[in-house]
Each structure stands twice: as structure tokens, then as C-alpha cells.
Scaffold this motif. Structure first.
Motif, PDB file in Angstrom:
ATOM      1  N   ASP A 240       0.836  -1.202   0.000  1.00  0.00           N
ATOM      2  CA  ASP A 240       0.000   0.000   0.000  1.00  0.00           C
ATOM      3  C   ASP A 240       0.872   1.253   0.000  1.00  0.00           C
ATOM      4  OD1 ASP A 240      -2.898   1.155   0.617  1.00  0.00           O
ATOM      5  OD2 ASP A 240      -1.504   2.180   1.958  1.00  0.00           O
ATOM      6  N   ILE A 241       1.890   1.282   0.863  1.00  0.00           N
ATOM      7  CA  ILE A 241       2.787   2.434   0.930  1.00  0.00           C
ATOM      8  C   ILE A 241       3.469   2.658  -0.425  1.00  0.00           C
ATOM      9  CG2 ILE A 241       4.974   3.241   1.908  1.00  0.00           C
ATOM     10  CD1 ILE A 241       4.060   1.920   4.566  1.00  0.00           C
ATOM     11  N   ALA A 242       3.959   1.579  -1.033  1.00  0.00           N
ATOM     12  CA  ALA A 242       4.654   1.706  -2.315  1.00  0.00           C
ATOM     13  C   ALA A 242       3.752   2.309  -3.381  1.00  0.00           C
ATOM     14  CB  ALA A 242       5.163   0.335  -2.766  1.00  0.00           C
ATOM     15  N   LEU A 243       2.516   1.865  -3.440  1.00  0.00           N
ATOM     16  CA  LEU A 243       1.588   2.382  -4.443  1.00  0.00           C
ATOM     17  C   LEU A 243       1.169   3.815  -4.147  1.00  0.00           C
ATOM     18  CD1 LEU A 243      -0.620  -0.758  -5.102  1.00  0.00           C
ATOM     19  CD2 LEU A 243       0.966   0.342  -6.694  1.00  0.00           C
ATOM     20  N   GLN A 244       0.996   4.149  -2.879  1.00  0.00           N
ATOM     21  CA  GLN A 244       0.587   5.509  -2.522  1.00  0.00           C
ATOM     22  C   GLN A 244       1.689   6.530  -2.809  1.00  0.00           C
ATOM     23  OE1 GLN A 244      -2.527   6.549  -1.504  1.00  0.00           O
ATOM     24  NE2 GLN A 244      -3.093   4.455  -2.019  1.00  0.00           N
ATOM     25  N   ASN A 245       2.943   6.072  -2.812  1.00  0.00           N
ATOM     26  CA  ASN A 245       4.063   6.970  -3.127  1.00  0.00           C
ATOM     27  C   ASN A 245       4.718   6.561  -4.449  1.00  0.00           C
ATOM     28  OD1 ASN A 245       5.636   9.228  -2.544  1.00  0.00           O
ATOM     29  ND2 ASN A 245       7.176   8.051  -1.439  1.00  0.00           N
ATOM     30  N   ARG A 246       3.903   6.122  -5.367  1.00  0.00           N
ATOM     31  CA  ARG A 246       4.363   5.487  -6.600  1.00  0.00           C
ATOM     32  C   ARG A 246       5.352   6.335  -7.398  1.00  0.00           C
ATOM     33  NH1 ARG A 246      -0.349   3.370 -10.393  1.00  0.00           N
ATOM     34  NH2 ARG A 246      -1.207   3.647  -8.322  1.00  0.00           N
ATOM     35  N   GLU A 247       5.028   7.593  -7.661  1.00  0.00           N
ATOM     36  CA  GLU A 247       5.862   8.397  -8.553  1.00  0.00           C
ATOM     37  C   GLU A 247       7.244   8.640  -7.955  1.00  0.00           C
ATOM     38  OE1 GLU A 247       5.087   8.976 -11.626  1.00  0.00           O
ATOM     39  OE2 GLU A 247       3.196   7.931 -11.252  1.00  0.00           O
ATOM     40  N   ALA A 248       7.288   9.020  -6.687  1.00  0.00           N
ATOM     41  CA  ALA A 248       8.588   9.269  -6.048  1.00  0.00           C
ATOM     42  C   ALA A 248       9.386   7.978  -5.942  1.00  0.00           C
ATOM     43  CB  ALA A 248       8.386   9.888  -4.674  1.00  0.00           C
ATOM     44  N   LEU A 249       8.714   6.862  -5.662  1.00  0.00           N
ATOM     45  CA  LEU A 249       9.412   5.587  -5.542  1.00  0.00           C
ATOM     46  C   LEU A 249       9.935   5.106  -6.891  1.00  0.00           C
ATOM     47  CD1 LEU A 249      10.383   3.241  -3.879  1.00  0.00           C
ATOM     48  CD2 LEU A 249       8.083   2.260  -3.952  1.00  0.00           C
ATOM     49  N   LEU A 250       9.150   5.285  -7.938  1.00  0.00           N
ATOM     50  CA  LEU A 250       9.618   4.901  -9.272  1.00  0.00           C
ATOM     51  C   LEU A 250      10.861   5.694  -9.667  1.00  0.00           C
ATOM     52  CD1 LEU A 250       6.278   4.483 -11.249  1.00  0.00           C
ATOM     53  CD2 LEU A 250       7.993   2.707 -10.819  1.00  0.00           C
TER      54      LEU A 250
END
Length: 304
Positions: A240-250
Motif C-alpha cells: 500500500d505504501i509503495a503504491l501511494q508513493n508510486r511516482e517518487a518511488l519509481l
């Protein structure tokens, strides 16, 4: 400052929605600091709410979120970031007009936008950078936040009284309180927390797929255990965290891939000097981070 002289002295009821590791540890930390008001807890799983009550983490196990927040002066949301908007909409009609609402999530921009849409300036985003791979209220501990940092993310619409209260809340729990804009927080945590979790999960998925993984398990040492430890974290929460911060994480993943490819090319070329130089830069960077945190806790207490 004694808690009776603290801004929290006027808070008679706190509601914690999502009494797990972080929410439960916050409740315990407040008790240790001298908070004498009532703490109501709610968890989606009834057994978890009842366990929090049995362990003395909360004074009351509410059957519904609305029951927990009724009459609360301060509401702390401890659910995954993706579940925040629905929970906010659910409790908004019941929250008193002066109640301050905050959260403990690892992603801030989307959560703050949803919170301000429901509660206006009374919502203040917060993220205590503390944790461990175990989860659930049974893992909660009063000292989890001691010498840790908590980032709060006010905006131009934040109410000064609400901001003071949330700042005081985390100071009482034992945190050094920092402030930054929500988007800046998300960009930073993508690098310092979300990417490391992604890498640990990827390593263990690769390890599990190895045809000799059972045999290799006998050959793992401290380095492997240290690197992979956070892969024991809650998988659903971190997805959930990864998807919610998707752009910065990508973006962080892309930069990491470039660094990894540079190392791979140096391996292909047999360039020992270049590899050693890159490893040396990495060592200096880590040494500098450790020096910055020399007065802080180490290991599992900084998983954030």
C-alpha cells in the motif's frame, strides 16, 4: 516539561484508530509521559481491539470508528495510507468541531490532501520514523519513539492550535519533531525508507526462487540478515505504501537501477579500481549517516 504544564493537559480524550504497533506504542508512550486522559482504541479486527484493551494499551475498545472518536479532542489515524480517505469520510460527521485529527502514515501528500478536504486546518499530517519488522499491538512498546524523529507536514491552511497540539503529542512520545511540506517528505522517504523495503523484498523473492534456496539458507551470515531484515515487515502495508508513493518511488528505483548498472558494467569490464572507488563513496556516505544518528537508536527502531 511536565505533562501537566503541556498543551496536552487540555486533551481529555484521544482516539486511536488502528491500534497496531505504531498506534499502540504511541498510547503507551503517552501514558509513560504522564497523560491521564482517556484513550479509546479501534481496530478493524475485533480481536486486535480486545487485545489492546487486555494489554492495557487503551482504556476502551470501541466497536466502530464513530464510537471511538465521539467526544475525542484528538484523533490519531493508524491505518494504511490507502485506507485513510474512506476512514476520514466515515468519522467526519462524528468528530467534534474542535477535534484535531492527525495520522502516522509513511506517505503524506495524498493523505494530507484527503485530511484537509474533510477536516480543514484541523488535520495535521505526521510520520514518526520508527518501527520494527514485527507488527500488531502485541509488539507495541512505550519506548519505541525515544530518540527518534517525527516529521509533521503542515500546509498554509493548518490551524496553529492543531499544529501546536500535534507537535506536542510527538514531543511527549519522545521524538525530535521536524517539519516539511508533504511532497518533500514523500520524495525523501522514497529514498530513505520505501526503496530499502522494496529492495529487501526483491532480494528475498529472488532468494526464494533460487533452486537451492534451502541449502543456501545455511550459508547466510550477518550481512544477509541485516540487509533482508525489513522483508519481514507487513507485506500488505508496504504494498500500500509503495503504491501511494508510486511516482517518487519509481524515480528512486530508476536512479538505483542506473547505479546498479554502472556497477554491473564495471564487473563486466573487470574494473576493480572503479568498483573500489564506488564502494568507498558508499562507505563514506553510510559513515556520515551513522554520525548524524550517533545519538539516536539503531537497528529495527528506524524502519519508518
Amino acid at each position: 516539561m511536565p505533562l501537566e504544564e503541556h498543551v496536552l493537559a487540555g486533551v481529555e480524550r484521544i482516539a486511536v484508530l488502528g491500534v497496531g504497533l505504531i498506534g499502540g506504542s504511541l498510547a503507551l508512550a503517552l501514558r509513560r509521559a504522564g497523560y491521564s486522559g482517556r484513550i479509546a482504541g479501534y481496530s478493524r479486527r475485533t480481536a486486535e481491539s480486545e487485545r489492546a484493551l487486555a494489554l492495557g494499551v487503551v482504556d476502551e475498545a470501541a466497536a466502530t470508528p464513530a464510537e471511538a472518536v465521539a467526544g475525542a479532542d484528538l484523533v490519531v489515524l493508524g491505518v494504511p495510507p490507502g485506507a485513510m480517505p474512506a476512514l476520514m469520510a466515515q468519522i467526519a460527521p462524528t468528530c467534534a468541531g474542535q477535534a484535531v485529527v492527525t495520522d502516522v502514515g509513511s506517505v503524506k501528500a495524498a493523505v494530507v490532501a484527503a485530511g484537509e478536504a474533510q477536516f480543514g486546518g484541523r488535520f495535521i499530517g505526521a510520520h514518526p520514523i520508527a518501527g520494527k519488522e514485527r507488527h500488531g499491538v502485541a509488539a507495541a512498546e512505550a519506548g519505541l519513539f525515544r530518540h527518534s524523529r517525527c516529521v509533521i507536514t503542515p500546509t498554509a491552511t493548518s490551524d496553529p492550535r492543531a499544529l501546536d497540539l500535534v507537535r506536542a503529542l510527538w514531543a511527549a512520545a519522545g521524538c525530535e519533531v521536524l517539519e516539511m511540506p508533504p511532497a518533500v517528505h514523500d520524495e525523501a522517504l522514497a529514498v530513505t525508507s520505501h526503496l530499502p523495503h522494496l529492495l529487501a523484498f526483491a532480494l528475498m523473492e529472488q532468494f526464494a526462487a533460487h533452486p537451492r534456496s534451502k541449502e543456501l539458507s545455511r550459508l547466510t551470515g550477518g550481512g544477509f540478515r541485516d540487509f533482508s531484515r525489513i522483508a519481514s515487515s507487513d507485506p500488505a502495508l508496504w504494498a500500500d505504501i509503495a503504491l501511494q508513493n508510486r511516482e517518487a518511488l519509481l524515480q528512486a528505483v530508476q536512479i538505483y537501477q542506473q547505479t546498479l548498472e554502472r556497477f554491473a558494467e564495471q564487473l563486466r569490464q573487470g574494473d576493480q579500481a572503479a568498483l573500489a572507488a564506488g564502494f568507498a563513496r558508499a562507505k563514506r556516505a553510510r559513515d556520515a549517516v551513522l554520525a548524524t544518528h550517533s545519538c539516536s537508536k539503531t537497528g529495527s527502531k528506524h524502519d519508518g
